[in-house]
Design a protein around this motif. Structure first.
Motif, PDB file in Angstrom:
ATOM      1  N   LEU A   1       0.737  -1.078   0.152  1.00 43.28           N
ATOM      2  CA  LEU A   1       0.255   0.216   0.201  1.00 43.28           C
ATOM      3  C   LEU A   1       1.007   1.409   0.214  1.00 43.28           C
ATOM      4  O   LEU A   1       0.367   2.425  -1.154  1.00 43.28           O
ATOM      5  N   ASN A   2       1.774   1.135   0.633  1.00 43.54           N
ATOM      6  CA  ASN A   2       3.023   2.551   0.825  1.00 43.54           C
ATOM      7  C   ASN A   2       2.752   2.515  -0.844  1.00 43.54           C
ATOM      8  O   ASN A   2       3.460   3.320  -0.732  1.00 43.54           O
ATOM      9  N   LEU A   3       4.080   1.466  -1.022  1.00 42.74           N
ATOM     10  CA  LEU A   3       4.593   2.165  -2.642  1.00 42.74           C
ATOM     11  C   LEU A   3       3.682   2.741  -3.647  1.00 42.74           C
ATOM     12  O   LEU A   3       3.921   3.539  -4.127  1.00 42.74           O
ATOM     13  N   ILE A   4       2.388   1.501  -3.331  1.00 45.40           N
ATOM     14  CA  ILE A   4       1.039   2.085  -4.637  1.00 45.40           C
ATOM     15  C   ILE A   4       0.554   2.678  -4.414  1.00 45.40           C
ATOM     16  O   ILE A   4       1.021   4.234  -5.086  1.00 45.40           O
TER      17      ILE A   4
ATOM     18  N   ASN B   1       2.138   5.832  -2.239  1.00 42.96           N
ATOM     19  CA  ASN B   1       3.470   6.829  -3.512  1.00 42.96           C
ATOM     20  C   ASN B   1       3.276   7.061  -4.957  1.00 42.96           C
ATOM     21  O   ASN B   1       3.775   8.292  -5.093  1.00 42.96           O
ATOM     22  N   SER B   2       3.411   6.111  -5.120  1.00 41.46           N
ATOM     23  CA  SER B   2       3.296   6.470  -6.925  1.00 41.46           C
ATOM     24  C   SER B   2       1.930   7.504  -7.010  1.00 41.46           C
ATOM     25  O   SER B   2       1.915   7.931  -8.062  1.00 41.46           O
TER      26      SER B   2
ATOM     27  N   LEU C   1       8.193  -7.594  -6.051  1.00 40.76           N
ATOM     28  CA  LEU C   1       7.162  -7.243  -6.564  1.00 40.76           C
ATOM     29  C   LEU C   1       7.836  -5.584  -7.277  1.00 40.76           C
ATOM     30  O   LEU C   1       8.392  -5.117  -6.160  1.00 40.76           O
ATOM     31  N   GLU C   2       7.491  -5.404  -8.459  1.00 40.30           N
ATOM     32  CA  GLU C   2       7.858  -3.887  -9.048  1.00 40.30           C
ATOM     33  C   GLU C   2       6.328  -3.577  -8.840  1.00 40.30           C
ATOM     34  O   GLU C   2       5.842  -3.690  -9.590  1.00 40.30           O
ATOM     35  N   VAL C   3       6.831  -1.655  -8.672  1.00 41.53           N
ATOM     36  CA  VAL C   3       5.863  -0.947  -8.790  1.00 41.53           C
ATOM     37  C   VAL C   3       6.399   0.066  -9.358  1.00 41.53           C
ATOM     38  O   VAL C   3       7.422   0.656  -8.899  1.00 41.53           O
ATOM     39  N   SER C   4       6.170   0.446 -10.532  1.00 41.64           N
ATOM     40  CA  SER C   4       6.668   1.377 -11.397  1.00 41.64           C
ATOM     41  C   SER C   4       5.823   1.965 -11.905  1.00 41.64           C
ATOM     42  O   SER C   4       4.881   2.696 -12.109  1.00 41.64           O
TER      43      SER C   4
ATOM     44  N   SER D   1       5.727  17.231  -0.188  1.00 42.30           N
ATOM     45  CA  SER D   1       5.516  16.280   0.470  1.00 42.30           C
ATOM     46  C   SER D   1       4.735  16.811   1.257  1.00 42.30           C
ATOM     47  O   SER D   1       4.255  16.011   2.032  1.00 42.30           O
ATOM     48  N   ARG D   2       4.633  17.913   1.779  1.00 43.89           N
ATOM     49  CA  ARG D   2       3.761  18.733   3.260  1.00 43.89           C
ATOM     50  C   ARG D   2       3.023  18.240   2.847  1.00 43.89           C
ATOM     51  O   ARG D   2       2.326  18.355   3.644  1.00 43.89           O
ATOM     52  N   GLU D   3       2.784  18.961   1.584  1.00 44.78           N
ATOM     53  CA  GLU D   3       1.404  19.608   1.310  1.00 44.78           C
ATOM     54  C   GLU D   3       0.704  18.224   0.922  1.00 44.78           C
ATOM     55  O   GLU D   3      -1.184  18.089   1.248  1.00 44.78           O
ATOM     56  N   LEU D   4       1.255  16.792   1.340  1.00 44.30           N
ATOM     57  CA  LEU D   4       0.845  15.410   0.394  1.00 44.30           C
ATOM     58  C   LEU D   4       0.458  15.040   2.042  1.00 44.30           C
ATOM     59  O   LEU D   4      -0.058  13.727   1.543  1.00 44.30           O
TER      60      LEU D   4
END
Length: 485
Positions: free
Chosen positions: A367-370, A372-373, A396-399, A425-428
């Protein structure tokens, strides 16, 4: 072989030292042997001239010249022995002169009587390959004679040439054997250092309690091992204090933050019910404060989670589950968020993969990787989630085809509180802890996480989870192969 390694340098120094030593020894041996052969030849010439003087010339007035000539020819046979003998008188006459050597190895010297010569003299003529020895001999009647003898240097040069060829054959062999011996000896000597390095590399924040094996050898390697163990002890103590402080501080902050958050929500809720509602400015301030409080609560929670992962307090609930199904569920869970940002999620999932681990923690990484993308990619981008396996690990690859990362950011992207674009990053809502948590979870499963990225071309985060004890496919009943979306 690494040209800058101690192993290579020790071998190079040893080989160079041996080469220089062998060359010096070979040259010294060659010159000494040459000097010995020439000295021997010179001694033979001196002995022969002395015999002629003491046995023949001393009685010359009584025996006569013919007797001396016959005796030299009979007993010394100069031509047959490849010698040349000449006897000269101070009056300019030649008492005796032999013919040319039988092997024609040199031409006889053309020397007359040397009036200034008062002691034996030897001369080398390398170009003519001969040694010339002259002995003066005065008689009691006042006459003076000089005995000249010339000998060939070819036997000496032949012996030296043979020694040179043997040296040219043995020197490379001796040098090669010495270099190989030095190579294996230095390798064996440095093997303990390699063991220390390998063990030290295995020690990280999750196993700081491990120590290097200290062999009681009394050498520098034992001192190095002891020093590293003492350093690990200090690191472990510092890391324990830091982890304990982070966990305690996070725990103590959670209650006040919860109270503040509840009070802010109460104020906002009651303010709407009051007859005189607060101004829009006050409501905006309360909403912003509540938002920041929620973000701070999230950071505190992540800090506590990291501290627990670092200290080993988090026990993974290991169970066998279908990793393919878990990935598909995580993608479906974030599909609405992707649709809101007009980002297309594409999956390439392998057939059911049985993995033994903590289902909740692995899903947290996905969940964190997806997420972030989705957050950092502009609208219209595409995020591809791939899952496949090899004989050793599930991959597992998240591209994505988003903005990508700079080279400097790649080195720090898994550091705690590191954010590529701090303002965005702070805004998101980013805290800079998500990827650090992902790394800790992967390492807790004996796996790893890595990233590949180029500015303007997107990023690929790759998670490798080892398949140590995979369950048979029959235990994953009811799960079919998931097609690509």
């Amino acid at each position: 072989m690494n040209l800058g390694s101690i192993h290579f340098r020790l071998t190079l120094y040893h080989g160079s030292l041996v080469a220089v030593t062998l060359v010096i020894f070979a040259l010294a041996s060659y010159l000494s042997f040459r000097r010995h052969l020439i000295s021997t030849l010179e001694a033979q010439c001196a002995s022969q001239t002395n015999q002629i003087a003491q046995s023949l010339l001393v009685g010359l007035p009584a025996s006569g010249i013919a007797y001396v000539q016959d005796e030299i020819q009979e007993h010394y046979a100069p031509e047959a022995n490849n010698l040349f003998i000449r006897i000269l008188s101070s009056k300019g006459t030649t008492l005796y002169e032999s013919g040319n050597p039988r092997d024609h190895s040199f031409t006889p010297p053309q020397l007359g009587f040397l009036p200034t010569l008062d002691k034996p003299k030897a001369d080398l003529d390398p170009r003519e390959h001969k040694l010339i020895f002259i002995r003066p001999y005065p008689l009691s009647n006042g006459d003076s004679y000089q005995i000249q003898i010339a000998a060939s240097l070819l036997p000496v040069e032949g012996s030296l040439d043979g020694l040179w060829k043997v040296g040219m054959l043995l020197l490379p062999l001796a040098l090669s054997a010495s270099v190989l011996g030095g190579f294996f000896l230095s390798k064996r000597s440095l093997e303990r250092i390699r063991e220390v390095v390998a063990t030290a590399r295995r020690i990280n924040s999750s196993n700081l309690q491990e120590r290097l094996i200290e062999n009681q050898t009394g050498d520098e390697i034992q001192d190095l091992t002891r020093t590293l163990n003492q350093m690990f002890e200090r690191l472990e103590a510092s890391f324990t204090l830091m982890t304990r402080f982070t966990a305690d501080a996070s725990h103590e902050l959670r209650t006040p933050l919860t109270v503040i958050r509840g009070n802010l929500e109460l104020l906002l809720h009651q303010g709407k019910a009051l007859p005189h509602k607060p101004s829009s400015e006050v409501s905006e301030i309360l909403s912003q404060t509540l938002e920041e409080t929620e973000r701070l609560s999230q950071i505190v929670g992540q800090l506590m989670e990291l501290a627990q992962l670092d200290s080993g307090e988090v026990k993974l609930e290991r169970e066998v589950f279908n990793l393919t199904e878990l990935v598909a569920g995580a993608v479906d869970q974030l599909q609405l968020l992707a649709d809101d940002k007009q980002i297309q999620l594409h999956t390439e999932l392998a057939s059911p993969i049985a993995f033994k681990g903590d289902r909740y923690r692995v899903k947290q990484v996905l969940l964190n990787l997806i997420d972030n993308s989705i957050k950092y990619c502009p609208a219209g981008s595409q995020v591809c989630i791939r899952l496949f396996s090899n004989s050793r690990a599930a991959v597992l690859e998240v591209s994505d085809n988003g903005p990508g990362l700079e080279t400097d950011s790649l080195r720090h992207v898994f550091d705690r509180f590191y954010r590529v674009e701090k303002a965005r990053s702070r805004e998101l809502g980013g805290s800079g802890l998500g990827l650090a948590i992902c790394k800790s979870i992967c390492e807790a499963h004996d796996g790893r996480i890595e990233v590949e990225s180029r500015p303007g071309e997107g990023s690929t985060f790759r998670v490798l989870l080892p398949l140590k004890d995979p369950a048979p496919a029959s235990r994953l009943c009811g799960i079919s192969t998931l097609p690509a979306h």
